[in-house]
Scaffold this motif. Structure first.
Motif, PDB file in Angstrom:
ATOM      1  N   ALA A 241      52.539  17.405  64.994  1.00 22.22           N
ATOM      2  CA  ALA A 241      52.338  18.065  63.706  1.00 22.22           C
ATOM      3  C   ALA A 241      51.507  17.208  62.772  1.00 22.22           C
ATOM      4  N   GLN A 242      51.551  15.890  62.961  1.00 21.30           N
ATOM      5  CA  GLN A 242      50.748  14.948  62.183  1.00 21.30           C
ATOM      6  C   GLN A 242      49.997  14.047  63.169  1.00 21.30           C
ATOM      7  N   PRO A 243      48.894  14.530  63.731  1.00 16.95           N
ATOM      8  CA  PRO A 243      48.175  13.751  64.737  1.00 16.95           C
ATOM      9  C   PRO A 243      47.676  12.407  64.205  1.00 16.95           C
ATOM     10  N   LEU A 244      47.620  11.422  65.100  1.00 20.58           N
ATOM     11  CA  LEU A 244      47.234  10.055  64.732  1.00 20.58           C
ATOM     12  C   LEU A 244      45.779   9.758  65.070  1.00 20.58           C
ATOM     13  N   ALA A 245      44.989  10.792  65.308  1.00 20.94           N
ATOM     14  CA  ALA A 245      43.594  10.601  65.696  1.00 20.94           C
ATOM     15  C   ALA A 245      42.833   9.815  64.631  1.00 20.94           C
ATOM     16  N   ILE A 246      41.991   8.894  65.093  1.00 15.55           N
ATOM     17  CA  ILE A 246      41.148   8.086  64.207  1.00 15.55           C
ATOM     18  C   ILE A 246      39.741   8.673  64.125  1.00 15.55           C
ATOM     19  N   ARG A 247      39.140   8.920  65.278  1.00 12.54           N
ATOM     20  CA  ARG A 247      37.780   9.475  65.327  1.00 12.54           C
ATOM     21  C   ARG A 247      37.860  10.993  65.141  1.00 12.54           C
ATOM     22  N   ARG A 248      38.224  11.389  63.919  1.00 14.86           N
ATOM     23  CA  ARG A 248      38.575  12.788  63.673  1.00 14.86           C
ATOM     24  C   ARG A 248      37.400  13.753  63.816  1.00 14.86           C
ATOM     25  N   ALA A 249      36.170  13.279  63.638  1.00 15.56           N
ATOM     26  CA  ALA A 249      35.018  14.167  63.762  1.00 15.56           C
ATOM     27  C   ALA A 249      34.794  14.608  65.202  1.00 15.56           C
ATOM     28  N   VAL A 250      35.361  13.862  66.156  1.00 19.67           N
ATOM     29  CA  VAL A 250      35.225  14.229  67.575  1.00 19.67           C
ATOM     30  C   VAL A 250      36.598  14.300  68.236  1.00 19.67           C
ATOM     31  N   ALA A 251      37.594  14.719  67.474  1.00 18.68           N
ATOM     32  CA  ALA A 251      38.956  14.837  67.996  1.00 18.68           C
ATOM     33  C   ALA A 251      39.452  16.268  67.792  1.00 18.68           C
ATOM     34  N   ILE A 252      39.808  16.908  68.877  1.00 15.59           N
ATOM     35  CA  ILE A 252      40.358  18.258  68.820  1.00 15.59           C
ATOM     36  C   ILE A 252      41.579  18.323  67.918  1.00 15.59           C
ATOM     37  N   ALA A 253      42.314  17.206  67.814  1.00 19.35           N
ATOM     38  CA  ALA A 253      43.502  17.140  66.959  1.00 19.35           C
ATOM     39  C   ALA A 253      43.209  17.524  65.513  1.00 19.35           C
ATOM     40  N   SER A 254      41.958  17.381  65.075  1.00 14.87           N
ATOM     41  CA  SER A 254      41.614  17.708  63.685  1.00 14.87           C
ATOM     42  C   SER A 254      41.866  19.166  63.344  1.00 14.87           C
ATOM     43  N   ALA A 255      41.873  20.029  64.353  1.00 13.16           N
ATOM     44  CA  ALA A 255      42.148  21.448  64.096  1.00 13.16           C
ATOM     45  C   ALA A 255      43.570  21.672  63.605  1.00 13.16           C
ATOM     46  N   VAL A 256      44.476  20.732  63.900  1.00 11.17           N
ATOM     47  CA  VAL A 256      45.845  20.842  63.386  1.00 11.17           C
ATOM     48  C   VAL A 256      45.822  20.791  61.859  1.00 11.17           C
ATOM     49  N   PHE A 257      44.987  19.916  61.293  1.00 12.73           N
ATOM     50  CA  PHE A 257      44.894  19.785  59.842  1.00 12.73           C
ATOM     51  C   PHE A 257      44.008  20.867  59.220  1.00 12.73           C
ATOM     52  N   ASP A 258      42.885  21.171  59.879  1.00  8.65           N
ATOM     53  CA  ASP A 258      41.846  22.002  59.263  1.00  8.65           C
ATOM     54  C   ASP A 258      41.846  23.444  59.735  1.00  8.65           C
TER      55      ASP A 258
ATOM     56  N   CYS B  90      29.054   9.010  65.295  1.00  5.99           N
ATOM     57  CA  CYS B  90      30.337   9.427  64.708  1.00  5.99           C
ATOM     58  C   CYS B  90      30.674  10.874  65.061  1.00  5.99           C
ATOM     59  N   PHE B  91      29.646  11.647  65.397  1.00  6.38           N
ATOM     60  CA  PHE B  91      29.830  13.081  65.587  1.00  6.38           C
ATOM     61  C   PHE B  91      29.530  13.523  67.016  1.00  6.38           C
TER      62      PHE B  91
ATOM     63  N   ILE C 256      37.740  23.467  64.206  1.00 11.32           N
ATOM     64  CA  ILE C 256      36.700  22.446  64.194  1.00 11.32           C
ATOM     65  C   ILE C 256      35.717  22.770  65.316  1.00 11.32           C
ATOM     66  N   THR C 257      34.455  22.433  65.094  1.00 13.18           N
ATOM     67  CA  THR C 257      33.447  22.527  66.149  1.00 13.18           C
ATOM     68  C   THR C 257      33.009  21.116  66.489  1.00 13.18           C
ATOM     69  N   ILE C 258      33.124  20.739  67.744  1.00 18.81           N
ATOM     70  CA  ILE C 258      32.737  19.410  68.214  1.00 18.81           C
ATOM     71  C   ILE C 258      31.595  19.599  69.197  1.00 18.81           C
ATOM     72  N   GLU C 259      30.405  19.129  68.798  1.00 19.75           N
ATOM     73  CA  GLU C 259      29.190  19.467  69.523  1.00 19.75           C
ATOM     74  C   GLU C 259      29.146  20.991  69.629  1.00 19.75           C
ATOM     75  N   ASP C 260      29.182  21.582  70.837  1.00 17.47           N
ATOM     76  CA  ASP C 260      29.187  23.049  70.911  1.00 17.47           C
ATOM     77  C   ASP C 260      30.542  23.592  71.367  1.00 17.47           C
ATOM     78  N   LEU C 261      31.586  22.786  71.172  1.00 17.13           N
ATOM     79  CA  LEU C 261      32.937  23.179  71.572  1.00 17.13           C
ATOM     80  C   LEU C 261      33.667  23.766  70.364  1.00 17.13           C
ATOM     81  N   SER C 262      34.103  25.015  70.498  1.00 19.13           N
ATOM     82  CA  SER C 262      34.803  25.698  69.418  1.00 19.13           C
ATOM     83  C   SER C 262      36.312  25.533  69.601  1.00 19.13           C
ATOM     84  N   VAL C 263      36.976  25.032  68.572  1.00 17.79           N
ATOM     85  CA  VAL C 263      38.404  24.696  68.646  1.00 17.79           C
ATOM     86  C   VAL C 263      39.139  25.401  67.510  1.00 17.79           C
ATOM     87  N   ARG C 264      40.305  25.978  67.816  1.00 18.89           N
ATOM     88  CA  ARG C 264      41.080  26.645  66.769  1.00 18.89           C
ATOM     89  C   ARG C 264      42.570  26.434  66.981  1.00 18.89           C
TER      90      ARG C 264
END
Length: 282
Positions: free
Chosen positions: A40-57, A245-246, A60-68
């Motif tokens: 519920a509170q991911p510990l990801a550091i490299r959030r711009a390239v971490a699928i975990a960021s979708a938990v917060f936001d 970074c991205f 997220i799109t990482i390169e051409d990968l769509s995540v929800r």
């Protein structure tokens, strides 16, 4: 979205950090539907390239990968079938009972087994140290930088954890930014910013986190996560290339390639792969 070549071979990846994201990216590109489980509170550091960021936001799109982010296992299955990546808050892995995936990948990088069992799926893959192939999983992927990075191990373990980050341009321990106090991180800079030595990157309970050298801020933990003194909370890259970074790292992609090799070569799921591949495309 990419072609879903193996539409019937669902992969559940436990963990959505930057290395897990390389695994998901490779699996998705190879044609596997993928669901990711996270805290519920991911510990990801490299959030711009971490699928975990979708938990917060939420997405997220990482390169051409769509995540929800989704709320239920059934939603996760439906979204994964479209070629997008579904993220489910499920640290206990309860969704495995409902999804019944042919493949599970433990990509949490905890350096120890948090409860993954070989019987969790017909094929269980684990990343890095803390697992023994043939006992608590079927295959281990080497995550240590060097000659064996990304290799598939079918018997035995990955190299032991060194306790040291990989060196980049001679910077090793000091490129990992650690919390100066307990509390929440108040950022003074954003991922991708160019940082000067001695510049304050963030504060934690009023204590400054100071840059040890010039570089680009490659990662910083989400401000809502409570951190403890000495905990890894950031990543400063001395190379100065903002684009890095991205982009998913070469290490993450190498590990992801190992996971794809394991999935495509495992006898346990070969019949499923063949049946899915041979089905006429709609």
């Amino acid at each position: 979205m990419g072609t879903m070549l193996f539409s019937d071979v669902l992969v559940v990846v436990r963990g959505g950090g930057d290395l897990a994201t390389g695994v998901v990216y490779r699996l998705s590109k190879a044609g596997f539907p993928v669901v990711v489980t996270e805290l519920a509170q991911p510990l990801a550091i490299r959030r711009a390239v971490a699928i975990a960021s979708a938990v917060f936001d939420g997405a997220i799109t990482i390169e051409d990968l769509s995540v929800r982010r989704v709320a239920t296992a059934s939603e996760a299955r439906a979204l994964a079938a479209t070629g997008a990546i579904a993220v489910l808050v499920d640290p206990e892995g309860n969704c495995l009972r409902e999804l019944n995936p042919p493949v599970v990948v433990d990509a949490r990088m905890a350096k120890r087994n948090l409860g993954t069992r070989r019987g969790d799926a017909p094929l269980v893959i684990a990343l890095g140290p803390g697992f023994r192939a043939g006992e608590d999983c079927d295959a281990v992927i080497e995550t240590n930088r060097g000659h064996r990075l990304g290799r598939v191990i079918w018997r035995g373990s990955a190299e032991p954890d060194t306790g040291r980050p990989g060196a980049i341009q001679g910077r090793q321990n000091d490129r990992v930014l650690r919390a100066p106090a307990d509390g929440s991180v108040a950022p003074q800079a954003a991922i991708g910013d160019r940082i000067r030595a001695q510049e304050v990157i963030a504060t934690v309970s009023g204590e400054p986190l100071v840059a040890p050298f010039d570089g680009v801020l490659r990662g910083l933990i989400h401000p809502s996560v409570f951190v403890t003194t000495g905990m890894k909370i950031g990543d400063l890259d001395p190379r100065g290339e903002r684009a890095y970074c991205f982009e998913i790292s070469e290490k993450a992609l190498a590990i992801g390639g190992g996971a794809v090799e394991a999935a495509l070569s495992a006898p346990a799921i070969a019949p499923l792969l063949a049946a899915s591949r041979d089905r006429p495309m709609m």
